[in-house]
Design an enzyme around this catalytic site. Sequence first.
Site, PDB file in Angstrom:
ATOM      1  CD  GLU A 229      59.880  25.010  71.302  1.00 53.34           C
ATOM      2  OE1 GLU A 229      59.250  25.577  72.220  1.00 53.34           O
ATOM      3  OE2 GLU A 229      59.970  25.490  70.157  1.00 53.34           O
TER       4      GLU A 229
ATOM      5  CE  LYS B  34      60.307  20.501  60.391  1.00 57.69           C
ATOM      6  NZ  LYS B  34      61.512  20.890  61.168  1.00 57.69           N
TER       7      LYS B  34
ATOM      8  CE  LYS C 199      56.755  22.202  61.874  1.00 57.31           C
ATOM      9  NZ  LYS C 199      57.879  23.084  61.877  1.00 57.31           N
TER      10      LYS C 199
ATOM     11  N   GLY D  37      67.879  29.014  73.855  1.00 50.02           N
ATOM     12  CA  GLY D  37      66.682  29.177  73.041  1.00 50.02           C
ATOM     13  C   GLY D  37      66.685  28.334  71.774  1.00 50.02           C
TER      14      GLY D  37
ATOM     15  CB  VAL E 225      56.918  32.145  61.822  1.00 47.14           C
ATOM     16  CG1 VAL E 225      56.661  32.059  60.327  1.00 47.14           C
ATOM     17  CG2 VAL E 225      57.943  31.097  62.242  1.00 47.14           C
TER      18      VAL E 225
ATOM     19  CD  GLU F  50      59.054  25.290  49.781  1.00 44.72           C
ATOM     20  OE1 GLU F  50      59.671  24.413  50.429  1.00 44.72           O
ATOM     21  OE2 GLU F  50      58.867  25.217  48.560  1.00 44.72           O
TER      22      GLU F  50
ATOM     23  N   GLY G 279      63.347  29.161  62.348  1.00 43.17           N
ATOM     24  CA  GLY G 279      63.600  30.547  62.730  1.00 43.17           C
ATOM     25  C   GLY G 279      62.738  31.489  61.910  1.00 43.17           C
TER      26      GLY G 279
ATOM     27  CG  ASP H 221      59.949  19.139  63.904  1.00 35.46           C
ATOM     28  OD1 ASP H 221      58.993  19.910  63.749  1.00 35.46           O
ATOM     29  OD2 ASP H 221      61.040  19.264  63.304  1.00 35.46           O
TER      30      ASP H 221
ATOM     31  N   GLY I 118      62.267  25.420  56.204  1.00 35.99           N
ATOM     32  CA  GLY I 118      62.167  26.851  55.896  1.00 35.99           C
ATOM     33  C   GLY I 118      62.976  27.405  54.742  1.00 35.99           C
TER      34      GLY I 118
END
Lengths: 429, 429
Positions: free
Chosen positions: A191, A206, A106, A188, A15, A130, A303, A202, A135
């Site tokens: 993880e 969020k 997050k 990929g 990122v 944001e 990504g 996760d 994303g």
Amino acid sequence: MKEPLRIGIAGLGTVGAGLVKLLTENDELIAARCGRRIEVVAVAARDHKKDRGFSPSRFVWFKDPVELAQSADIQVFVELIGGTEVAGQAVEAALQSGKHVVTANKALIAARGADLAALAEKWGLSLNFEAAAAGGIPIVKALREGLAGNDITRVVGILNGTCNYILTQMEETGRSFAEVLSEAQALGYAEADPTLDVGGGDTAHKLALLASLAFGTVPDMDGVYTQGIERISPIDIGFAREFGHRIKLLGIASMTPAGLEARVHPAMVPLGTPLADVMGVLNGVLTESGAAGQSVFEGRGAGGGPTASAVASDLIDIARGTRIAPFGVPSSALKTPRRANLGERQGTFYLRFDVLDKSGVLATIAKCLADMKVSIESMIQRGRAPDEKVGIVIITHDAREADVIAAIKAIEAAGAVVEPPCMIRMERL
Amino acid sequence: MKEPLRIGIAGLGTVGAGLVKLLTENDELIAARCGRRIEVVAVAARDHKKDRGFSPSRFVWFKDPVELAQSADIQVFVELIGGTEVAGQAVEAALQSGKHVVTANKALIAARGADLAALAEKWGLSLNFEAAAAGGIPIVKALREGLAGNDITRVVGILNGTCNYILTQMEETGRSFAEVLSEAQALGYAEADPTLDVGGGDTAHKLALLASLAFGTVPDMDGVYTQGIERISPIDIGFAREFGHRIKLLGIASMTPAGLEARVHPAMVPLGTPLADVMGVLNGVLTESGAAGQSVFEGRGAGGGPTASAVASDLIDIARGTRIAPFGVPSSALKTPRRANLGERQGTFYLRFDVLDKSGVLATIAKCLADMKVSIESMIQRGRAPDEKVGIVIITHDAREADVIAAIKAIEAAGAVVEPPCMIRMERL
């Protein structure tokens, strides 16, 4: 043109490197849109020498993100380290020393968002996140600004691209969760330790953020019921289809008379509704608001590119002088949400029992459900050879969740099943 | 808490009345989000006595919107009159006398947006028009702010709910355009004079705005190629389905090496792509950006609630002190777009010819296409009784639009067809 906005970036992974690339490539465009340039003057990363596609000598380098956060060279601290410890220290240090903060973190905002927002507000600084939710979808801005005239009543999201990719692949290839996960790891898309993604954590982070923005409540991670996709089988994906549904890992936050209901779990989503069609690594968010009605947002959630796009929009807001309380209302006005008891929730449920095909089993299941006043809307039993394992699949009418769970326990206790039963909530959208 | 933001509303139709209702119902919520109340102090409407669900004595009444615009009582002028003449005078008067402006008027912004923006910028005022594009979808904000870090390359939208409703009904019932339009008029989904909707003009206004925001260009209504849905027949809707497509009225704006390509026309959209699933009165917008990739926004585009929601978000921006140039860049930086020549556009096309089933006709059609180097990807000919009208449907390979049109003209000139041929562009999404 005003003087440039000087920023420092902590964390130069996918990122961070994507952000440097984006700000470089769109330098002129962004300057036109802000009336000033956004200039990366310093970075903090462990490895100075790693090839990231740009010359490291362009920036002042820091080993310690906290030092970067406090540096007099920068006006905005961009936190892309992840985790809550060092990142938390650095964000706090940045705000304490008068720097605006943009973060994609997050976990940090879910855990300490209200306190950090209070700190930002105290000094008249921005704390923009944001990139912490989805994303490529400007959903934080949509909730905080675009729908701000509305009483928002529900937010439902497909917020984890890894899970959505895995479920999509399972449906398309008929393979098991474990097989598809291994492949996703090799590609990929997942993880090495996939727990945070596939376990729903996760998504819960969020969802905690989005619920705060929607309802003006303190982020409440501990109040999010969280269940992952590890136990979803191709059998259930197939049955979902027979019933006109598709299984998605949803984050759902609703403000109900009983309080805030926040839950992350696999859910059956009716085919033909917008979230059912969000496939692969894409994210999707549906909002329900008093005046605007249902709005749906869809795009790439993770990504380098999409996340950098979100960070850039936060930076542009700062460069343009936009200052809005991080959660839309002052942090002092954020309410501590009363948590709705999920057991009291009414809904419909998909239940699958693996049983031995012998007389009396179906009667036991039916009786246990009836005892808890769970009535059956439809049932499928696939016949096999006698004494072999057979699946009984039931869709309930509207029922109280606690009653359904009690009925399942009674069915297990009665020895009617040979495998742990499967229960998947069905979601009306 | 800061002093209230005092607003005046010109026009109390469905949207104006919906806005008063929304601001009243969500008074506390909005005050918490803005740090101040938004107070309607004055209105302008012709009929003082009409029942709008609220007491008229709450407000100062003006007959003349220009007078309201100039009134010292208000800080923001909300223009919901429609049309360009009086509305234009009123908006100009408001800006000249130091009032921020919020408008839902796509025709006005498409025609005079750059000049009005210049006026607003000169005095440091806001000119916000979220409600001018797609009510319940915060797409103006998404383009101007949420995606502002991106080089935006394409915007594609289903921007007119009436057209989308008509096309959806035609598909679902198999009825003709004329029948479905009459029914939509009876139900209040279409105007007594439906030209602006079904002819594509309304979509063109909205597309002109979205293109400006996306590409930083002066709104260029005259540069938008516009074709409506009046000639779409159930036959074409059926064939679209056979080819895995659905017909939608799209507004498409792309920045190409040849210049800005802006067009409104019925298009075949592949099933399974997000815009194909936007049904009924809903609107949908797809954006393509360098970093964020494809983002899709879907929601209710028109009606009192969604439009009032959009106006309210613009007011909340003003109340919070957010000031961004109306088109994202200063009006002086808006470029006059070079118009791409649509004839040079490469694309695939659906062609339907009604012919008499006699020998040589297919040969003529094939030859005319071949002469213009338009090659055929697939063809369907439905057999009927000899000497009866028969339909020949062709999907082309990639071809130059001018060549396809020339081939169609040659086919007509050769007397091969008994009805004017039908050509529908196919859109890759």
